[in-house]
Design a protein around this motif. Structure first.
Motif, PDB file in Angstrom:
ATOM      1  N   HIS A  31       0.528  -1.229  -0.063  1.00  0.00           N
ATOM      2  CA  HIS A  31       0.223   0.028  -0.243  1.00  0.00           C
ATOM      3  C   HIS A  31       1.031   1.416  -0.204  1.00  0.00           C
ATOM      4  CE1 HIS A  31      -3.074   2.486   0.783  1.00  0.00           C
ATOM      5  NE2 HIS A  31      -2.151   3.192   2.056  1.00  0.00           N
ATOM      6  N   LEU A  32       2.120   1.235   1.079  1.00  0.00           N
ATOM      7  CA  LEU A  32       2.942   2.525   1.108  1.00  0.00           C
ATOM      8  C   LEU A  32       3.360   2.402  -0.592  1.00  0.00           C
ATOM      9  CD1 LEU A  32       4.903   1.995   4.112  1.00  0.00           C
ATOM     10  CD2 LEU A  32       2.841   3.250   3.909  1.00  0.00           C
ATOM     11  N   SER A  33       3.873   1.730  -1.068  1.00  0.00           N
ATOM     12  CA  SER A  33       4.119   2.069  -2.654  1.00  0.00           C
ATOM     13  C   SER A  33       3.437   2.636  -3.374  1.00  0.00           C
ATOM     14  CB  SER A  33       4.147   0.509  -3.536  1.00  0.00           C
ATOM     15  OG  SER A  33       5.628  -0.483  -2.358  1.00  0.00           O
ATOM     16  N   PHE A  34       1.619   2.614  -3.118  1.00  0.00           N
ATOM     17  CA  PHE A  34       0.860   3.193  -4.030  1.00  0.00           C
ATOM     18  C   PHE A  34       0.713   4.808  -3.145  1.00  0.00           C
ATOM     19  CE2 PHE A  34      -0.307  -0.669  -5.067  1.00  0.00           C
ATOM     20  CZ  PHE A  34       0.242  -0.812  -6.219  1.00  0.00           C
ATOM     21  N   CYS A  35       0.804   5.083  -2.477  1.00  0.00           N
ATOM     22  CA  CYS A  35       0.385   5.911  -1.192  1.00  0.00           C
ATOM     23  C   CYS A  35       1.153   6.424  -0.330  1.00  0.00           C
ATOM     24  CB  CYS A  35      -0.790   5.357  -0.276  1.00  0.00           C
ATOM     25  SG  CYS A  35      -1.315   6.577   1.026  1.00  0.00           S
ATOM     26  N   PRO A  36       1.057   8.430  -1.261  1.00  0.00           N
ATOM     27  CA  PRO A  36       2.905   9.360  -0.556  1.00  0.00           C
ATOM     28  C   PRO A  36       1.939   9.660   0.883  1.00  0.00           C
ATOM     29  CG  PRO A  36       1.928  10.363  -2.385  1.00  0.00           C
ATOM     30  CD  PRO A  36       1.046   8.735  -2.608  1.00  0.00           C
ATOM     31  N   SER A  37       0.922   9.514   1.452  1.00  0.00           N
ATOM     32  CA  SER A  37       0.760  10.077   2.532  1.00  0.00           C
ATOM     33  C   SER A  37       0.690   8.941   4.058  1.00  0.00           C
ATOM     34  CB  SER A  37      -0.943  11.100   2.646  1.00  0.00           C
ATOM     35  OG  SER A  37      -1.941   9.704   2.973  1.00  0.00           O
ATOM     36  N   CYS A  38       0.518   8.256   3.420  1.00  0.00           N
ATOM     37  CA  CYS A  38       0.654   7.121   4.957  1.00  0.00           C
ATOM     38  C   CYS A  38       2.333   6.757   4.804  1.00  0.00           C
ATOM     39  CB  CYS A  38       0.362   5.355   3.771  1.00  0.00           C
ATOM     40  SG  CYS A  38      -1.387   5.764   4.317  1.00  0.00           S
ATOM     41  N   ARG A  39       3.304   6.729   3.587  1.00  0.00           N
ATOM     42  CA  ARG A  39       4.407   7.305   4.293  1.00  0.00           C
ATOM     43  C   ARG A  39       4.694   8.280   4.147  1.00  0.00           C
ATOM     44  NH1 ARG A  39       4.650   5.662  -2.125  1.00  0.00           N
ATOM     45  NH2 ARG A  39       5.065   7.832  -2.740  1.00  0.00           N
ATOM     46  N   ARG A  40       4.514   8.983   4.521  1.00  0.00           N
ATOM     47  CA  ARG A  40       4.948  10.748   5.843  1.00  0.00           C
ATOM     48  C   ARG A  40       4.014   9.912   6.960  1.00  0.00           C
ATOM     49  NH1 ARG A  40       2.774  13.867   1.967  1.00  0.00           N
ATOM     50  NH2 ARG A  40       0.880  14.058   2.570  1.00  0.00           N
ATOM     51  N   SER A  41       3.322  10.181   7.224  1.00  0.00           N
ATOM     52  CA  SER A  41       2.832   8.706   8.348  1.00  0.00           C
ATOM     53  C   SER A  41       3.347   7.302   8.652  1.00  0.00           C
ATOM     54  CB  SER A  41       1.197   8.223   8.049  1.00  0.00           C
ATOM     55  OG  SER A  41       0.002   9.272   7.900  1.00  0.00           O
ATOM     56  N   VAL A  42       3.623   7.260   7.734  1.00  0.00           N
ATOM     57  CA  VAL A  42       4.757   6.231   8.654  1.00  0.00           C
ATOM     58  C   VAL A  42       6.362   6.796   8.976  1.00  0.00           C
ATOM     59  CG1 VAL A  42       6.473   4.224   8.165  1.00  0.00           C
ATOM     60  CG2 VAL A  42       3.869   3.610   7.283  1.00  0.00           C
ATOM     61  N   ALA A  43       6.746   7.968   8.346  1.00  0.00           N
ATOM     62  CA  ALA A  43       7.542   8.206   8.917  1.00  0.00           C
ATOM     63  C   ALA A  43       7.044   9.654   9.742  1.00  0.00           C
ATOM     64  CB  ALA A  43       8.006   9.957   7.357  1.00  0.00           C
ATOM     65  N   GLU A  44       6.532   9.340  10.429  1.00  0.00           N
ATOM     66  CA  GLU A  44       6.228  10.249  11.661  1.00  0.00           C
ATOM     67  C   GLU A  44       5.813   9.533  12.622  1.00  0.00           C
ATOM     68  OE1 GLU A  44       3.498  14.215   9.998  1.00  0.00           O
ATOM     69  OE2 GLU A  44       3.152  12.085   9.995  1.00  0.00           O
ATOM     70  N   ALA A  45       5.462   8.475  12.371  1.00  0.00           N
ATOM     71  CA  ALA A  45       5.375   7.340  13.566  1.00  0.00           C
ATOM     72  C   ALA A  45       6.825   6.793  13.394  1.00  0.00           C
ATOM     73  CB  ALA A  45       4.685   6.151  12.841  1.00  0.00           C
ATOM     74  N   GLU A  46       8.053   6.396  12.722  1.00  0.00           N
ATOM     75  CA  GLU A  46       9.191   6.520  12.814  1.00  0.00           C
ATOM     76  C   GLU A  46       9.510   7.261  13.931  1.00  0.00           C
ATOM     77  OE1 GLU A  46      10.426   5.251   9.206  1.00  0.00           O
ATOM     78  OE2 GLU A  46      10.162   2.965   9.223  1.00  0.00           O
TER      79      GLU A  46
END
Lengths: 228, 224
Positions: A31-46
């Protein structure tokens, strides 16, 4: 392309914390491969993870710990990835030449090569599967499902968390319509019955952290065939 | 939650930096005011400089300073997640060696050093202790192309973002901070957290959602 259905914050958090098994992590990564906004959320959670690491009560390392690491520093450094071209990959999934399926996210290439040569297993009329992550007594699993137009996946509930990511085609269930890149997340209390609803096969990645429960006689007979 | 936890979330009250983790694991250091926050950011940027010194000059003294700051934290983190002392010790050495080898991949605009090292430790733990792979989106995947690069001046450094985030986490209500802590420190699935706390799974998820939204709101558009 706009992705409409996303994993919950709780799932993104669990992925960032390292709390999901390999199968469900594969679903999130797809899903992250398709979704920049969730990639950003994962970076925030990291980054939350980074704060947690700063805040932990430190535990002294052994007195010789530093010396042992220093003695090993001569190993070749890993070059900056930006400075080196990516090594050629044997059969990147994203380079799949199949004319009827759009490229898969390349995170899947460690699990499946060119789909046109894949050995799909028959599960039920119009439903085929390909195992990607399968743990004998493990925590979770991931597989690809290929559902023919108009076909319905057997009605099922499940004990744990189930996620589905659409890679090609689309399906509709009680939550709405899911197209390429969308992720459907279902907790244990949810029952759902996805229907492949476009004129092409729906290829989706499905992952669970506990066995699926099929309801009704025929579906229950199918559960072992699905291998969940 | 008890009275003290509410107090720790009240502006203006400082609690000890590293409270005994066994007693109230969900309590965080509380730093108030711009000055304290800035000092956290400055410290974070000093750590980033150490990694850059390794990347650019293979600077061993920078590595020693980084090791002294992070190795005991990485070890504390791994042991909180259930690693035995020997396992944690071996993994710490492995993680710090990875820090040395991959220093050139660290980007101070994208993350704080602690975040970068957290992800290395997480991945090594999954690889070595759990013997699993960790699937991540491939940066070279054409699907990921076309994402606009944030302009440098419009954005805070990873260390500055981290300082804001630390502040945001310190002000979370105790029940939200608790589920965040259990997610990161205890290696528990959400269903296990629900069982441990005796609350429904939906409540665990909604607390995490609220916590995450609060943190996002305070960090603002730093990641946008």
């Amino acid at each position: 392309m706009t992705v409409k259905h996303h994993p919950s914050e709780a799932v993104l958090f669990a992925y960032a914390a390292g709390g999901l098994g390999e199968g469900l992590s594969l679903l999130v990564a797809a899903h992250l491969s398709f979704c920049p906004s969730c990639r950003r959320s994962v970076a925030e959670a990291e980054a939350v993870g980074g704060v947690m690491m700063e805040e932990i009560a430190p535990v002294a390392v052994r007195p010789d710990s530093l010396d042992r690491v220093l003695a090993n520093l001569d190993g070749a450094p890993v070059p900056n990835r930006a400075a080196t071209p990516a090594p050629p990959r044997p059969t990147p999934a994203s380079a799949a030449r199949s004319t009827d399926t759009p490229p898969l996210p390349s995170v899947l290439s460690a699990y499946v090569g060119d789909l046109s040569g894949a050995r799909w297993q028959w599960v039920a009329p119009g439903v085929r599967q390909l195992d990607l992550v399968h743990r004998a007594q493990g925590r979770d699993s991931a597989k690809l499902l290929r559902i023919a137009p108009g076909r319905v996946l057997p009605h099922h509930g499940h004990a744990g968390l189930e996620m589905t990511v659409v890679l090609s085609g689309s399906f509709t269930d009680e939550q709405g319509r899911f197209t390429r890149g969308d992720l459907a997340e279902l907790d244990s209390d949810a029952q759902h019955q996805p229907i492949a609803d476009s004129g092409e096969d729906c290829i989706c990645l499905i992952g669970t952290d506990a066995p699926l429960r099929f309801s009704g006689l025929v579906p229950r007979m199918m559960a072992p065939m699905l291998g969940f | 939650m008890d009275e003290q936890c509410h107090q720790s979330a009240t502006p203006g009250i400082l609690v000890a930096r590293n409270p005994p983790p066994m007693h109230r694991p969900w309590r965080f250091a509380r730093r108030t005011g711009d000055r304290a926050m800035t000092s956290v950011a400055v410290e974070g940027e000093a750590l980033a400089d150490l990694v850059l010194a390794i990347a650019q000059r293979r600077d061993q003294s920078a590595f020693v300073a980084l090791f002294e700051h992070f190795a005991p934290r990485v070890k504390g983190f791994l042991m909180r997640q259930g690693a035995a002392d020997t396992e944690a010790e071996d993994l710490v050495q492995d993680v710090m060696l990875t820090v040395w080898r991959k220093a050139s991949q660290f980007d101070p605009a994208k993350a704080a050093v602690s975040t970068w090292i957290f992800t290395i430790a997480r991945n090594r733990r999954i690889d070595v202790l759990r013997r699993e792979r960790r699937p991540e989106p491939d940066a070279d995947d054409p699907l990921l192309a076309g994402e606009p690069e944030p302009s440098a001046e419009a954005h805070l450094s990873g260390a500055q973002v981290q300082a804001r985030m630390r502040e945001a986490i310190a002000t979370l209500p105790a029940d939200q901070a608790q589920v965040v802590t259990l997610s990161f420190y205890e290696d528990m699935a959400h269903s296990e957290i629900a069982e441990r706390l005796g609350i429904p799974l939906g409540t665990v998820k909604s607390r995490l959602r609220l916590a995450f939204r609060k943190v996002k709101a305070q960090v603002g558009d730093a990641f946008a």
